[in-house]
Structure formats: structure tokens, C-alpha cells
Scaffold this active site. Structure first.
Site, PDB file in Angstrom:
ATOM      1  N   HIS A  56       0.547  -1.392  -0.450  1.00  0.00           N
ATOM      2  CA  HIS A  56       0.131  -0.056   0.047  1.00  0.00           C
ATOM      3  C   HIS A  56       1.029   1.315  -0.062  1.00  0.00           C
ATOM      4  O   HIS A  56       2.157   0.916   0.346  1.00  0.00           O
ATOM      5  CB  HIS A  56      -1.052   0.310   1.028  1.00  0.00           C
ATOM      6  CG  HIS A  56      -0.289  -0.122   2.597  1.00  0.00           C
ATOM      7  ND1 HIS A  56      -0.320   1.148   3.504  1.00  0.00           N
ATOM      8  CD2 HIS A  56      -0.281  -1.530   3.458  1.00  0.00           C
ATOM      9  CE1 HIS A  56      -0.038   1.192   4.239  1.00  0.00           C
ATOM     10  NE2 HIS A  56      -0.086  -0.569   4.642  1.00  0.00           N
TER      11      HIS A  56
ATOM     12  N   ASP B  71      -0.220   4.632   1.161  1.00  0.00           N
ATOM     13  CA  ASP B  71      -0.527   5.515   2.243  1.00  0.00           C
ATOM     14  C   ASP B  71       0.524   4.922   3.719  1.00  0.00           C
ATOM     15  O   ASP B  71       0.843   3.756   3.972  1.00  0.00           O
ATOM     16  CB  ASP B  71      -1.855   5.785   2.224  1.00  0.00           C
ATOM     17  CG  ASP B  71      -2.600   4.292   3.312  1.00  0.00           C
ATOM     18  OD1 ASP B  71      -2.078   3.262   2.480  1.00  0.00           O
ATOM     19  OD2 ASP B  71      -3.442   4.502   4.180  1.00  0.00           O
TER      20      ASP B  71
ATOM     21  N   GLU C 215      -4.928   1.671   1.834  1.00  0.00           N
ATOM     22  CA  GLU C 215      -5.066   0.810   3.427  1.00  0.00           C
ATOM     23  C   GLU C 215      -5.286   1.018   4.826  1.00  0.00           C
ATOM     24  O   GLU C 215      -6.368   0.541   5.329  1.00  0.00           O
ATOM     25  CB  GLU C 215      -4.152  -0.053   3.290  1.00  0.00           C
ATOM     26  CG  GLU C 215      -3.978  -0.865   3.691  1.00  0.00           C
ATOM     27  CD  GLU C 215      -3.536  -1.453   4.910  1.00  0.00           C
ATOM     28  OE1 GLU C 215      -3.627  -2.865   5.731  1.00  0.00           O
ATOM     29  OE2 GLU C 215      -2.855  -0.826   6.091  1.00  0.00           O
ATOM     30  N   GLU C 216      -4.683   2.308   5.080  1.00  0.00           N
ATOM     31  CA  GLU C 216      -5.211   2.472   6.391  1.00  0.00           C
ATOM     32  C   GLU C 216      -6.071   3.367   6.758  1.00  0.00           C
ATOM     33  O   GLU C 216      -5.979   3.413   8.195  1.00  0.00           O
ATOM     34  CB  GLU C 216      -3.211   3.488   6.514  1.00  0.00           C
ATOM     35  CG  GLU C 216      -1.825   2.865   6.371  1.00  0.00           C
ATOM     36  CD  GLU C 216      -0.990   2.344   7.963  1.00  0.00           C
ATOM     37  OE1 GLU C 216      -2.226   1.350   8.279  1.00  0.00           O
ATOM     38  OE2 GLU C 216      -0.263   1.410   7.523  1.00  0.00           O
TER      39      GLU C 216
HETATM   40 ZN   LIG Z   1       0.332  -1.549   6.691  1.00  0.00          ZN
END
Ligand SMILES: [Zn+2]
Length: 414
Positions: free
Chosen positions: A87, A89, A182-183
Site C-alpha cells: 500500500h 499510504d 489501506e490505513e
Molecule cells: Zn501496512
């Protein structure tokens, strides 16, 4: 198969560390409040850099789609399509702006002192003692580092760089996808599953060397709404039913021993995350987590039982419980194809590392994709201390992640 087990060789033959340092310098912190995809412009900036790096490595069709997902292909000499994801971010929990990476060469086992009095101490981060003599990369104490997950991105680029330089290494077609947000839990929402076209994929988003994840929590959320009886407080005697009072009692009856702060390893929990409203009507959100589907379902029933007990005590109170499904443990799906986890274990062992199969006390993008039909276990990046100023990674650990991916690609050609 040629087993890759020498991180020094990988560090020498690739621009792994140089790329990692370039990626962490771009601020890609995601933003829950933003409704765009990606949620922040920095993720597009990193995406564009990655497209140019992938093109320079000679990949076919590297590109950024309309939602900020980076896709690219490395054609293979063996049948099948194997995917790798990471990911773009970094976590909203701590600043990722103006990351100034520091390299600590020939690490000697002592606490690493950074600005703002931040200390990375082997007493709290014992993995450091497995990195004596390594080069450790940290931020400067004012930001997170962003090894989560730029180490995963760099490790995948390292894999591609080695394969380009060694066309003799047999592997299936590789599809790469770097995902935004993702976060903030949106990494797979617009994942181009059809275009990705992999049979199996791996997220490279795990922790310290050797870690692999084939299991996550299963997750539900209970939304509990309390409706009381409103009255002017001056004339309320015998009439008022205060919804807030009962919400307070409800929260107090959640089992304290089954909270996040009192559980670890394979134990699940109840966790109140949010409450709002007034004396007439209010609402609490409680997230439910467990590795076992049956126990998770039982957690939902226990919430309902507490609600019923309150109504029995005060029949004028109304309590509604709504249970929403959030995500599911990917274990059940992966158990139907046991060769996937077995190959990952072999790939780690071939890098001469002890595989550590750890259940993830949370969700992963891989779990979401697994639920949508694409099996996606998670593999280590080598990083530690994610989401804060004590994040660090050893360059040797990062190179071992690339070694593992190289072995994994070859095992999928057998
Ligand atoms: Zn991660």
C-alpha cells in the site's frame, strides 16, 4: 530453483535502499475525512514515481488507474499469474510529512536516540538485537518512517529488478498492484480485481523478518441504540427514563477482561469505539473481534443479552441492537488451498529464515481480497514499530523480504 538467501547480494545488485529512501520522503499519509480516492494527493505523487520506476525496469504497461491504483506486469516464462500488493499510504495516527530518514550503520545493540527525546530501545523492540552489525533506518523522531508499507513496495521493486537482471530465473507472469488508503480501511474498495487477473497474490505488508499471516480477525460491529422517555427534569419524578444512564450501564456491563487492553494472541474482544446522543436517545458502537466465527457470533448474542437485561429492569426503555458484518478471517478460504501457505513457508525457509505464522489482530487488505475470491496471505517487510516515531527497519531485513519474494515467484513456477 535458485534459492535466494543472501541479503548482502541483493543489496549490492539492486537499488533497494535508495528506492526505499526516496519513497519514504514523499508524504502519503491517508485521510479518513477525505472522500476522494486516493484520499490525499501525496499518494498520487508516489504512484507517479512508481510508474516511472516500473517503466525504467522494463515492465509492460505500468500505469495509474483512475482511483490511484498502480498496476504493472512482468511477463513470465512459466504458466499462471502471481500477484504482489503493497500500500501507498501511511497511517493517519502519526505525521508522515517531511520524513528525514536516518541511517545507523553497524548497529551495536544500544538504544537509538532521536530528536524529541524519542528512543528506540532494544528493551521495547527486542528484534533490534537480531540486527547487530546491520544498517538500521529510522526517521528523525518527529515523524513516522513509513516502512509500513514503503518497505513492501521497495521489496517488490527489488524482486522485479533482480528478475529483469536474471532472465534465467523461472517465474510465472507477475502482476503488481500498489493500493491507496489501506490505513483508512479503503484499500480494496476500488481494487481492480478483474484487471489484476492474478490466480494467487501476496500482500507485502507484514512486520519483522520471517512473519507470515494466513489468518486475521473476523469482525462485526454492534450498533446499540437506546431510546428513553423524555420529561422536563423539574417534573420528571417517576416518568423520565434517561437513555444516557442506560447506555452507561450497558457499557459498564461489557466484560472488562475481554477488552483490547486485557487481551492478546488468539483472544478476541469487545471494544466500545464511539457514542453519541442525548438523554432521550443515544447510540453506542461496539466492535466485536474474534478468530473463531462461532465465538464472534456468540459475542453478538452476548451484546443482545445485555440489552435485554436492561429492558427487563426498565420496560419503558427501548434498546435496539444491529450487528453489521465488517470482515472475515481469511483462514477458512486459505485452508481450502493449503498449497498457498505451504509455498510461502517454503519461500521463507529457502531464504534461511525461520517462518513465524502469526494471526493478525486486525484486518488486512488480503483478507478483503480473499473474501472476494482471490487468496492473499501476507508476508513480512522486515519493519518494526509501525505507525509511530519508533518505526525502524534494517536494510538486511528489507533485502530478506526481497529474497523471500524471489523464492516465492520461483515456487509458483514449479
Ligand atoms: Zn501496512
Amino acid at each position: 530453483m535458485r534459492a535466494f538467501d543472501d541479503p548482502a547480494e541483493i543489496l549490492e545488485m539492486t537499488r533497494l535502499v535508495e528506492r526505499f529512501l526516496a519513497y519514504v520522503r514523499i508524504d502519503t499519509q491517508s485521510d479518513e475525512a477525505s472522500t476522494s480516492c486516493p484520499s490525499t494527493a501525496g499518494q498520487l505523487e508516489l504512484g507517479r514515481l512508481l510508474v516511472s520506476d516500473l517503466a525504467a525496469l522494463g515492465l509492460t504497461d505500468p500505469g495509474l488507474d483512475e482511483n490511484g491504483y498502480v498496476l504493472a506486469t512482468l511477463p513470465g516464462s512459466a504458466p499462471g499469474v502471481l500477484g504482489f500488493c503493497a500500500h501507498l499510504d501511511t497511517a493517519p495516527a502519526f505525521s508522515g510529512k517531511d520524513v528525514r530518514p536516518r541511517l545507523h550503520q553497524n548497529y551495536d545493540g544500544s538504544p537509538i536516540r532521536l530528536e524529541n527525546g524519542v528512543v528506540i530501545d532494544p528493551a521495547d523492540s527486542p528484534e533490534l538485537l537480531q540486527c547487530l552489525g546491520d544498517t538500521i533506518i529510522t526517521a528523525d523522531g518527529t515523524t513516522l518512517l513509513g516502512a509500513d508499507d514503503k518497505a513492501g513496495i521497495a521489496a517488490i521493486l527489488g524482486l522485479l529488478e533482480v528478475l529483469r537482471a536474471h532472465p534465467d530465473v523461472r517465474h510465472p507472469t507477475l502482476r503488481v498492484c500498489f493500493t491507496p488508503d489501506e490505513e483508512v480501511g479503503r484499500g480494496t474498495r476500488r481494487f481492480p480485481l478483474e484487471r489484476f487477473g492474478a490466480d494467487v497474490a501476496f500482500t507485502v505488508d507484514g512486520g519483522f523478518t520471517g512473519e507470515m499471516n494466513v489468518e486475521t480477525f473476523s469482525a462485526d460491529k454492534a450498533i446499540v441504540t437506546f431510546t428513553g422517555v423524555a420529561e422536563h427534569p423539574g417534573t420528571a419524578k417517576g416518568k423520565l427514563v434517561n437513555a444516557l444512564t442506560y447506555m452507561g450501564r450497558f457499557l459498564a456491563r461489557l466484560p472488562a477482561a475481554e477488552s483490547p487492553e486485557c487481551t492478546e494472541k488468539r483472544a478476541g474482544f469487545f471494544h466500545a469505539t464511539d457514542a453519541q446522543g442525548d438523554a432521550a436517545r443515544c447510540r453506542a458502537s461496539v466492535i466485536l473481534r474474534d478468530f473463531e466465527a462461532a465465538v464472534l457470533a456468540d459475542r453478538g448474542r452476548r451484546i443482545e443479552a445485555v440489552a435485554r437485561a436492561l429492558v427487563a429492569e426498565e420496560p419503558r426503555l427501548k434498546v435496539e441492537v444491529e450487528i453489521q458484518q465488517q470482515y472475515r478471517n481469511m483462514r477458512a478460504e486459505l485452508e481450502r488451498r493449503p498449497e498457498i501457505a505451504a509455498r510461502l513457508e517454503r519461500a521463507i525457509a529457502a531464504a534461511r529464515i525461520e517462518p513465524r505464522i502469526e494471526p493478525v489482530r486486525g484486518g488486512t487488505d488480503g483478507a478483503q481480497l480473499t473474501a472476494r475470491g482471490l487468496p492473499v496471505p501476507n508476508v513480512f517487510t522486515g519493519g518494526c514499530g509501525f505507525h509511530g516515531p519508533r518505526e525502524w527497519i534494517s536494510t538486511r531485513a528489507l533485502a530478506l523480504s526481497t529474497c523471500t519474494l524471489l523464492n516465492l515467484a520461483q515456487l509458483h513456477a514449479e
